[in-house]
Write an enzyme that holds these catalytic residues in place. Structure first.
Site, PDB file in Angstrom:
ATOM      1  N   THR A  96      70.911 -51.320  15.232  1.00  0.00           N
ATOM      2  CA  THR A  96      71.374 -52.187  14.779  1.00  0.00           C
ATOM      3  C   THR A  96      71.818 -51.842  13.733  1.00  0.00           C
ATOM      4  O   THR A  96      71.204 -51.507  12.872  1.00  0.00           O
ATOM      5  CB  THR A  96      69.874 -53.462  14.983  1.00  0.00           C
ATOM      6  OG1 THR A  96      69.808 -53.658  15.776  1.00  0.00           O
ATOM      7  CG2 THR A  96      69.867 -54.919  14.442  1.00  0.00           C
ATOM      8  N   GLY A  97      72.856 -52.867  13.241  1.00  0.00           N
ATOM      9  CA  GLY A  97      73.097 -53.205  12.015  1.00  0.00           C
ATOM     10  C   GLY A  97      74.542 -53.055  12.096  1.00  0.00           C
ATOM     11  O   GLY A  97      75.727 -52.603  12.822  1.00  0.00           O
TER      12      GLY A  97
ATOM     13  N   GLY B 280      72.072 -46.768  12.025  1.00  0.00           N
ATOM     14  CA  GLY B 280      72.526 -46.553  10.289  1.00  0.00           C
ATOM     15  C   GLY B 280      71.165 -46.422   9.844  1.00  0.00           C
ATOM     16  O   GLY B 280      70.566 -46.536  10.177  1.00  0.00           O
ATOM     17  N   ALA B 281      71.117 -46.671   8.036  1.00  0.00           N
ATOM     18  CA  ALA B 281      70.190 -46.649   7.165  1.00  0.00           C
ATOM     19  C   ALA B 281      70.182 -47.570   5.940  1.00  0.00           C
ATOM     20  O   ALA B 281      71.401 -47.870   5.844  1.00  0.00           O
ATOM     21  CB  ALA B 281      70.365 -45.233   7.495  1.00  0.00           C
TER      22      ALA B 281
ATOM     23  N   LYS C 200      64.435 -48.501   6.320  1.00  0.00           N
ATOM     24  CA  LYS C 200      65.660 -49.096   8.061  1.00  0.00           C
ATOM     25  C   LYS C 200      64.751 -50.087   7.616  1.00  0.00           C
ATOM     26  O   LYS C 200      63.999 -50.667   6.998  1.00  0.00           O
ATOM     27  CB  LYS C 200      65.748 -48.288   9.271  1.00  0.00           C
ATOM     28  CG  LYS C 200      67.003 -47.183   8.928  1.00  0.00           C
ATOM     29  CD  LYS C 200      66.965 -46.239  10.480  1.00  0.00           C
ATOM     30  CE  LYS C 200      67.246 -47.933  12.040  1.00  0.00           C
ATOM     31  NZ  LYS C 200      67.945 -47.988  11.341  1.00  0.00           N
TER      32      LYS C 200
ATOM     33  N   GLY D 173      66.761 -53.952   7.503  1.00  0.00           N
ATOM     34  CA  GLY D 173      67.702 -54.722   6.368  1.00  0.00           C
ATOM     35  C   GLY D 173      67.871 -56.020   7.552  1.00  0.00           C
ATOM     36  O   GLY D 173      67.785 -56.660   7.447  1.00  0.00           O
ATOM     37  N   GLY D 174      67.995 -55.370   8.771  1.00  0.00           N
ATOM     38  CA  GLY D 174      68.171 -56.069  10.153  1.00  0.00           C
ATOM     39  C   GLY D 174      66.757 -56.544  10.829  1.00  0.00           C
ATOM     40  O   GLY D 174      67.029 -57.903  11.723  1.00  0.00           O
TER      41      GLY D 174
ATOM     42  N   GLU E 242      63.311 -49.983  16.591  1.00  0.00           N
ATOM     43  CA  GLU E 242      63.957 -49.016  15.942  1.00  0.00           C
ATOM     44  C   GLU E 242      63.210 -47.837  16.267  1.00  0.00           C
ATOM     45  O   GLU E 242      63.911 -46.643  16.691  1.00  0.00           O
ATOM     46  CB  GLU E 242      64.892 -49.229  14.776  1.00  0.00           C
ATOM     47  CG  GLU E 242      66.356 -50.547  14.578  1.00  0.00           C
ATOM     48  CD  GLU E 242      66.543 -50.385  13.408  1.00  0.00           C
ATOM     49  OE1 GLU E 242      67.955 -51.185  13.356  1.00  0.00           O
ATOM     50  OE2 GLU E 242      65.853 -50.257  12.334  1.00  0.00           O
TER      51      GLU E 242
ATOM     52  N   LYS F  64      74.051 -45.011   0.498  1.00  0.00           N
ATOM     53  CA  LYS F  64      73.137 -45.617   0.683  1.00  0.00           C
ATOM     54  C   LYS F  64      72.696 -43.892   0.500  1.00  0.00           C
ATOM     55  O   LYS F  64      71.117 -44.376   0.445  1.00  0.00           O
ATOM     56  CB  LYS F  64      73.452 -45.507   2.368  1.00  0.00           C
ATOM     57  CG  LYS F  64      74.109 -46.681   2.686  1.00  0.00           C
ATOM     58  CD  LYS F  64      73.504 -47.415   2.879  1.00  0.00           C
ATOM     59  CE  LYS F  64      73.844 -49.385   3.088  1.00  0.00           C
ATOM     60  NZ  LYS F  64      74.994 -49.390   3.314  1.00  0.00           N
TER      61      LYS F  64
END
Length: 224
Positions: free
Chosen positions: A32-33, A86-87, A98, A100-101, A107, A125
């Site tokens: 996600t993201g 992502g990260a 992880k 942020g979303g 996840e 990152k």
């Protein structure tokens, strides 16, 4: 290159990494993201080369379906060869922050099922010590104050993420001002607090490969 261009580059690099291994019956885990969205957009051109995907959030499921990619319930899948996500931060051991979303729990579940976890991120990152990005913790709503007090005892500064409800119906506390020198230990300690559903440290199950978008191209960092 802009940050968006770097994200698109690593999204395409992840597709290129997968293509030699995809089969008609392959099912891929997708995170996600914004960076995961770049991967989904690049993957769409090859949607007929694999069976479908497991999504880590409702938003990801919607984007996959918009591209004509079938979305499977994880309970109906025997296993996943790959999970791509992502990260918000990554260290050189490929331990991650992880969430942020606000999709950290799902996840982490999908990552746990996958044989290979490929993390995609832009060069901003990569850090030496995790913790500059506030560490998300998903919490049962009635336990929010209790969990916050326990986090203060651990040396963190928890901040309630206003207006955020996870896909699981829970809330998020973001831990500020904590340098994380023992990610695996802190991950276990936070998860042991009653009322915590999950936290955003991916240390017990780190990434296996980090594709890092840089101004000089995409770097491959593999976990030793």
């Amino acid at each position: 290159m802009t940050q968006d261009e770097l994200k698109k580059a690593v999204g395409q690099a992840a597709v290129d990494e997968l293509l030699p291994h995809l089969e008609r019956n392959s099912i891929i885990g997708v995170g996600t993201g914004s960076t995961a969205n770049c991967f989904i957009d690049a993957l769409a051109a090859h949607r007929h080369d694999f069976e479908g995907a497991v999504a880590s959030s409702e938003a990801t499921a919607q984007r996959l379906r918009q591209h004509g990619i079938e979305v499977f319930d994880l309970n109906h899948v025997a296993g996943l060869d790959y999970y791509i996500d992502g990260a918000d931060e990554a260290n050189h051991h490929l331990e991650l922050i992880k969430g942020g979303g606000a999709a950290l729990t799902r996840e982490k579940i999908v990552a746990a099922v996958a044989r290979t976890f490929i993390c995609i991120a832009d060069e901003s990152k990569l850090v030496n010590t995790l913790g500059e990005f506030p560490l998300p913790v998903e919490v049962i709503p009635m336990a929010r104050s209790h969990v916050a007090r326990q986090i203060v005892r651990l040396g963190g500064d928890p901040v309630y993420r206003e207006g955020c409800v996870t896909d699981n119906g829970n809330v998020i506390l973001d831990i500020h001002n904590m340098q994380i020198t023992d990610p695996r230990g802190l991950e276990a300690e936070l998860n042991a607090i009653v009322g915590v559903v999950c936290n955003g440290l991916f240390a017990a199950r780190p990434a296996d490969l980090l594709l890092l978008g840089t101004r000089d191209g995409v770097r491959r960092l593999a976990r030793s």
